[in-house]
Design an enzyme around this catalytic site. Sequence first.
Site, PDB file in Angstrom:
ATOM      1  N   HIS A   1      -1.158   4.102  -2.759  1.00  0.00           N
ATOM      2  CA  HIS A   1      -0.118   4.560  -1.832  1.00  0.00           C
ATOM      3  C   HIS A   1       0.946   5.313  -2.645  1.00  0.00           C
ATOM      4  O   HIS A   1       1.155   5.004  -3.813  1.00  0.00           O
ATOM      5  CB  HIS A   1       0.472   3.296  -1.195  1.00  0.00           C
TER       6      HIS A   1
ATOM      7  N   ASP B   1       0.151  -3.822  -6.337  1.00  0.00           N
ATOM      8  CA  ASP B   1       0.817  -3.467  -5.088  1.00  0.00           C
ATOM      9  C   ASP B   1       0.188  -4.341  -4.011  1.00  0.00           C
ATOM     10  O   ASP B   1      -0.877  -4.033  -3.498  1.00  0.00           O
ATOM     11  CB  ASP B   1       0.608  -1.985  -4.801  1.00  0.00           C
TER      12      ASP B   1
ATOM     13  N   GLN C   1      -0.470  -4.682   1.152  1.00  0.00           N
ATOM     14  CA  GLN C   1      -1.509  -4.957   2.157  1.00  0.00           C
ATOM     15  C   GLN C   1      -2.279  -6.237   1.844  1.00  0.00           C
ATOM     16  O   GLN C   1      -3.028  -6.734   2.686  1.00  0.00           O
ATOM     17  CB  GLN C   1      -2.485  -3.774   2.248  1.00  0.00           C
TER      18      GLN C   1
ATOM     19  N   LYS D   1       5.661  -6.238   6.782  1.00  0.00           N
ATOM     20  CA  LYS D   1       4.234  -6.210   7.115  1.00  0.00           C
ATOM     21  C   LYS D   1       3.676  -7.625   7.180  1.00  0.00           C
ATOM     22  O   LYS D   1       2.496  -7.832   7.438  1.00  0.00           O
ATOM     23  CB  LYS D   1       3.461  -5.407   6.064  1.00  0.00           C
TER      24      LYS D   1
ATOM     25  N   CYS E   1       0.330   8.108   3.552  1.00  0.00           N
ATOM     26  CA  CYS E   1       0.966   8.066   2.228  1.00  0.00           C
ATOM     27  C   CYS E   1      -0.073   7.945   1.123  1.00  0.00           C
ATOM     28  O   CYS E   1       0.190   7.325   0.077  1.00  0.00           O
ATOM     29  CB  CYS E   1       1.985   6.949   2.127  1.00  0.00           C
TER      30      CYS E   1
END
Lengths: 148, 148, 404, 404
Positions: D121, D198, D201, D224, D362
């Site tokens: 991303h 990261d 998600q 999220k 993104c």
Amino acid sequence: MDIKELYKEIILDHGKNPRNFGKCNGYNADASGHNPLCGDKVHIYAKLDKEKKIEDLSFEGEGCAISLASASILTEIVKGQDYNISNIIIRDFLNMIKAQKKISLNSLKEDQITTMMSLSGVKEFPMRVKCATMAWHTLSNVLEIKKK
Amino acid sequence: MDIKELYKEIILDHGKNPRNFGKCNGYNADASGHNPLCGDKVHIYAKLDKEKKIEDLSFEGEGCAISLASASILTEIVKGQDYNISNIIIRDFLNMIKAQKKISLNSLKEDQITTMMSLSGVKEFPMRVKCATMAWHTLSNVLEIKKK
Amino acid sequence: MKINNIKKKFPIFKKKINGKNLIYLDSANSSQKPQSVINRMSYFYENEFSNVGRSVHTLAVEATNAFEKTRDLVQKFINSKYREEIVFTKGATEAINLVASTFGDKFINKGDEIILTELEHHSNYVPWHFLRETKGAVIKFSKLNDRLEIDPDDISKLINNRTKIIAVTHISNVTGGVTPLKKIIDIAKSKNIPVLVDGTQGAPHLKLDMQKLDCDFYAISCHKLYGPNGLGILYGKKNWLDQLSPYQGGGGMINEVKKENISYAETPTKFEAGTMQTAEVVAFGESIKLIDKLGIKNIYDHEEKVLNYGIEKLKRDNNVHLIGSPKEKASVISFTLKGIHPHDIATILDDDGVAIRAGHHCCQILHEKLGVPATARASIGLYNTLEDMDILYESINKCKKIFS
Amino acid sequence: MKINNIKKKFPIFKKKINGKNLIYLDSANSSQKPQSVINRMSYFYENEFSNVGRSVHTLAVEATNAFEKTRDLVQKFINSKYREEIVFTKGATEAINLVASTFGDKFINKGDEIILTELEHHSNYVPWHFLRETKGAVIKFSKLNDRLEIDPDDISKLINNRTKIIAVTHISNVTGGVTPLKKIIDIAKSKNIPVLVDGTQGAPHLKLDMQKLDCDFYAISCHKLYGPNGLGILYGKKNWLDQLSPYQGGGGMINEVKKENISYAETPTKFEAGTMQTAEVVAFGESIKLIDKLGIKNIYDHEEKVLNYGIEKLKRDNNVHLIGSPKEKASVISFTLKGIHPHDIATILDDDGVAIRAGHHCCQILHEKLGVPATARASIGLYNTLEDMDILYESINKCKKIFS
Ligand SMILES: Cc1ncc(COP(=O)(O)O)c(C=O)c1O
Ligand SMILES: Cc1ncc(COP(=O)(O)O)c(C=O)c1O
């Protein structure tokens, strides 16, 4: 509003078979537009003669049906117009989309106005306004650059 | 809880007239504590003899009544104790404030325990816990440093 | 809307503290929130929530519109020339860090000078200190006068041809002194030096007009403006913002991303990396509406009445020492009490439901100058009343009794 | 708590979109919020609001306790060794910027290399790109295999003695591919190279265990994770966080401030400058509680059922082209539709109440590789059902009819 008001026959047609696609011969002015959020791109090529007329006009680009149709319709209508009229057409088009104003140009034919108005459904879809207006803003830049 | 449970006579007295204030003669170990959020400071000076006893103990510092009283009471009670007992006293004090446990030290006199317990009201005022414990943590550091 | 009844619009005042009414005198720290702001946030999450600016579905469109509407409201609120001059940040602290970092990167080199004042909050000093560490910049502190006011003449004397920026507070969060900004900005402009104003304490009390004030940057904390946590605003002149590089990198702030290179979006988008505080921004619109309805001038007048009433009362007590005596003063009373540490004051006042702050208020430079590690601070918001000052006064008396 | 009935806990699903039920398939963008989170935030503002960590009055004490309690909850949620390893940020984007900036300052010099993947991303690329611009660092992109999976062997080949850090996503927000993190971290550890994950998600779908995973940094977006906007988490190993300099300067992150010098607070305080997102942090505690009550494993299983059902349906349609075919896949279906641009798909689906995202998500590097500027993405949250997939499928059919 019905989604079919947005995706009218004529728009789908222009979207699938865009007119004046590619670089027109002998173009002497061009500019590009880009929507970074969705990746839509348009590049406008114009051949302007000394009498301030848009002799030829074409575009390249990638994007949704709305943005391709809008660019295609733009080239069809503005090709052959002179500078001043072109600017008025652009202004009227943007006013139609953004301020919901009517198009009332004497120099345009009935069916040309109908064609432009086929995009008026976009005003009900705020996130798609940029798709419909990008080509027009870009042409505006082309003319602006040429003026200087 | 009544605010007077926090500000008992004995605490106000120690706060106003802190015992063992200043640098004790011949100190051979010291450490400082600091609460950056409120600016309270304490510096503990100790004279430790070879038999692992705290011969002399004093402090300097600036802060609220609770923090001054706590440092003052600390010096009064721990002065003269040996290392191990001192560490147990510190642990018991911290347990009293943080975990609401009772103090049950055989080596302390009844009135010494009462004095220490005068600070127990602090546990009802969470933001003041640091004020009451800073000197004790600092003494713990002094002893730790000396051990090495 | 009547300001006299305004406490009713803030649900927290229904709360009892140790069985007493809450007398909240810590608004300079963070202000309480009106029901309208709280409700707007809940409503947004319950009915309209979506990420902004990215998706084309209905919720996303509505959220984006609501988000951008607040930008318009802020523009009007501070009368900036362009809406693009409004950047949403995490708070005033981030706003100042953004400028110090990006302006510093571009315009500050070894030996270049930054002028601050002795009144600055850590948030308007530490970010500049970073430039001292990384770039070898020099920080000069303008000295306060005896009233603890910022002195434009002193700032003027510090300026030389290495001066790159002046960063100064609008209202001190300790003395309440209102900075003579117009003078400072005139001096700076005459020498082409940009001015950053830390408006954290200014925005809740003063009418803002960026075009008239003509500063280059102005930082605001929304949570002190009766708005949600975690939100601030950086105003920057478009010309400056256009010149500065992005601050944080991430989604939303780019133009085009390739493996070899990246180009960035326009101002202000290039400064708004990652998912923004959508709900907070939307709800903050209600803060502005409330302030506009009351009128910032009416708020100021009301607060001034409460402030002056409180000061007069405290002055009668010889044990109370007020910190600073600025001629123009807004909303803050800091004080010490003979023989009683501010922390003890705060704890005893709290027992009466009176919430004040004790400490250095993130102004250690000032407290070093004062020679005390801590002071007590009662700060006033639009919901405070004369009666609140009476209760403060009585509670201070109680402190004295306990410590007598 | 039953996951089948969970939609009821999310008030937004009462909303009608163009007269139809909301089928929200944009959770990878931002998830909807349960009533408990919304209510906790309102309750906090209405009854408990105060700034944290600064004042000693009752409200401040309660707010500070509530705030820090969430840090404990997060520690448990991700099983970090120390609670000090939890830093609250504005979002995953800020978390990654924090590491790129402070780690870069200290450990990355001209010619040093950073390994990313083609799947990242922008939030896990642009911050590192800044180091390319400011420091002359080199960025290497690990190539994906034909299934668009991250390939540990390829990463391994890119490593050399100039490699300073590897930054990699846990789950792709486009393909849904789950990264073989354990392998990558083993390789990196054997060469003493730190790994940033990261986890934006990853966190909403996978059981997190920082001690087992043994990465050095892990970034999370709370919005999220069914939590409030404007909040993220950086997990960093204490040993790393202790070594890094502060990121932003301001109130609360200092130890002592003098005119000549400043010393900073300990980890994590030194990274939490300025007024924090108190209400958001407190309310986020409710997100964790909800996830814990449902059980993250149950959430994963449920989502997997919905995902596989959806994939099977779409696969039957020859006009649908699925993006990537990772063997381990979670929660995301990205696709293109022959002859119909993703934006048009999204608009037509929205007409049926189906909220998906269209664009490059993104991830322009990936889309350049794919050779398309945009894809359509349906992403699944714990509230989605098999029926949602049916409606998605029908609505895609409608697209085809309109464009036929
Ligand atoms: C004068 C001043 N500047 C800056 C700040 C920092 O604001 P925030 O913590 O909201 O970022 C504050 C508030 O604490 C302040 O009073
Ligand atoms: C994989 C990935 N990384 C990072 C981010 C950035 O998260 P945020 O925008 O919440 O900072 C996102 C979300 O857009 C994401 O999907």
